[in-house]
Design an enzyme around this catalytic site. Structure first.
Site, PDB file in Angstrom:
ATOM      1  CE  LYS A  60      73.699 -19.634 -87.477  1.00  0.00           C
ATOM      2  NZ  LYS A  60      73.102 -19.575 -86.129  1.00  0.00           N
TER       3      LYS A  60
ATOM      4  CG  ASP B 169      74.556 -20.069 -80.408  1.00  0.00           C
ATOM      5  OD1 ASP B 169      74.048 -19.056 -80.922  1.00  0.00           O
ATOM      6  OD2 ASP B 169      75.522 -20.004 -79.614  1.00  0.00           O
TER       7      ASP B 169
ATOM      8  N   GLY C 256      80.504 -15.161 -93.138  1.00  0.00           N
ATOM      9  CA  GLY C 256      81.128 -14.903 -91.836  1.00  0.00           C
ATOM     10  C   GLY C 256      82.642 -15.001 -91.848  1.00  0.00           C
TER      11      GLY C 256
HETATM   12  P1  ITT Z   1      70.639 -16.842 -85.705  1.00  0.00           P
HETATM   13  O1  ITT Z   1      70.949 -16.656 -84.242  1.00  0.00           O
HETATM   14  O2  ITT Z   1      69.418 -16.111 -86.157  1.00  0.00           O
HETATM   15  O3  ITT Z   1      70.646 -18.285 -86.140  1.00  0.00           O
HETATM   16  P2  ITT Z   1      73.240 -15.591 -86.033  1.00  0.00           P
HETATM   17  O4  ITT Z   1      74.073 -15.242 -87.244  1.00  0.00           O
HETATM   18  O5  ITT Z   1      73.009 -14.519 -85.015  1.00  0.00           O
HETATM   19  O6  ITT Z   1      71.841 -16.171 -86.567  1.00  0.00           O
HETATM   20  P3  ITT Z   1      74.779 -17.189 -84.146  1.00  0.00           P
HETATM   21  O7  ITT Z   1      74.388 -16.397 -82.935  1.00  0.00           O
HETATM   22  O8  ITT Z   1      74.781 -18.690 -84.049  1.00  0.00           O
HETATM   23  O9  ITT Z   1      73.838 -16.881 -85.399  1.00  0.00           O
HETATM   24  O10 ITT Z   1      76.194 -16.685 -84.621  1.00  0.00           O
HETATM   25  C1  ITT Z   1      76.926 -17.428 -85.499  1.00  0.00           C
HETATM   26  C2  ITT Z   1      78.038 -16.569 -86.073  1.00  0.00           C
HETATM   27  O11 ITT Z   1      79.234 -17.382 -86.100  1.00  0.00           O
HETATM   28  C3  ITT Z   1      77.744 -16.217 -87.513  1.00  0.00           C
HETATM   29  O12 ITT Z   1      77.057 -14.983 -87.620  1.00  0.00           O
HETATM   30  C4  ITT Z   1      79.145 -16.180 -88.115  1.00  0.00           C
HETATM   31  O13 ITT Z   1      79.770 -14.989 -87.798  1.00  0.00           O
HETATM   32  C5  ITT Z   1      79.861 -17.281 -87.351  1.00  0.00           C
HETATM   33  N1  ITT Z   1      79.721 -18.575 -88.056  1.00  0.00           N
HETATM   34  C6  ITT Z   1      78.961 -19.640 -87.699  1.00  0.00           C
HETATM   35  N2  ITT Z   1      79.039 -20.624 -88.599  1.00  0.00           N
HETATM   36  C7  ITT Z   1      79.871 -20.187 -89.553  1.00  0.00           C
HETATM   37  C8  ITT Z   1      80.337 -20.746 -90.759  1.00  0.00           C
HETATM   38  O14 ITT Z   1      79.926 -21.932 -91.172  1.00  0.00           O
HETATM   39  N3  ITT Z   1      81.178 -20.028 -91.495  1.00  0.00           N
HETATM   40  C9  ITT Z   1      81.585 -18.808 -91.105  1.00  0.00           C
HETATM   41  N4  ITT Z   1      81.176 -18.180 -90.001  1.00  0.00           N
HETATM   42  C10 ITT Z   1      80.312 -18.868 -89.218  1.00  0.00           C
END
Ligand code: ITT
Length: 197
Positions: free
Chosen positions: A13, A69, A150
């Site tokens: 991210k 999120d 992801g």
């Molecule tokens: P933070 O909470 O620390 O920001 P996190 O990875 O835990 O990091 P989230 O709870 O928002 O973040 O989960 C988002 C998940 O959704 C991420 O880990 C991916 O599995 C998926 N995801 C989100 N955006 C994506 C993208 O652009 N491409 C592919 N998968 C994505």
């Protein structure tokens, strides 16, 4: 210099925000620069969870803070994994998660899915704002591409006829949920120059 803290521990991210914000003159920080304990994501929507993350960091630092999120929702799986995207099949890598999703969809003709990104901004007065973007597409029947992160290798972006893991960073940002939400955030900031100091 305009500075912004991205309250995320997800390096992918941070990279995507850097690609979009640095060319506009922002210095982008993330949680690797401060001591931080992740708050529990107890919200029931992307927006609520983004606000929980942004507040937990903004409470401690004096800097404009955003948190994102995001996740993938699949219609044939009643919206799963949705807000649980990061926690889905916890302990397994994304290769396994992506293959499992394809297996769960193997008899389904409905492949419709969408990514959501809610960006919570806490501004210089401590006011809260949320910007939400989605990217619609379909779940592929095999993994393709090595870019992104992801669930990108199984998500077909109709405008390109490719998975989002096959897109260049610029092409992904031009259509992605995060790209759209970021452009809404930037529109807001442009109209509020006091936030840009
Ligand atoms: P933070 O909470 O620390 O920001 P996190 O990875 O835990 O990091 P989230 O709870 O928002 O973040 O989960 C988002 C998940 O959704 C991420 O880990 C991916 O599995 C998926 N995801 C989100 N955006 C994506 C993208 O652009 N491409 C592919 N998968 C994505």
């Amino acid at each position: 210099m305009k500075e912004i803290m991205i309250a995320t521990g997800n390096k992918n991210k941070t990279r995507e925000y850097r690609e979009m914000l640095e060319p506009l003159g922002y210095k982008v920080h993330d949680l690797s620069e401060i001591e931080h304990v992740d708050p529990e994501e107890t919200g029931t929507t992307f927006a609520e969870n983004a606000l929980i993350k942004a507040r937990s960091v903004h409470d401690r630092i004096k800097m404009m803070t955003i948190a994102d999120d995001s996740g993938l929702s699949i219609r044939a799986l009643n919206g799963e994994p949705g807000i649980y995207s990061a926690r889905y099949l916890e302990g397994h890598d994304y290769d396994y998660k992506n293959h499992t999703i394809i297996e769960r969809l193997k008899d389904k003709t409905d492949r419709y899915a969408w990514f959501t990104c809610a960006i919570a901004l806490i501004d210089h007065e401590g006011k809260e704002h949320v910007f939400e973007g989605i990217m619609e597409g379909e779940i592929a029947d095999e993994l393709r591409g090595n870019n992104g992160f992801g669930y990108d290798p199984i998500f077909i972006v109709p405008q390109f006829g490719k998975t989002s893991a096959e897109l260049s960073p610029d092409d992904k940002n031009s259509v992605s949920h995060r790209g759209k939400a970021t452009r809404m955030l930037l529109e807001y900031l442009k109209g509020h120059p006091e936030e840009e100091e």
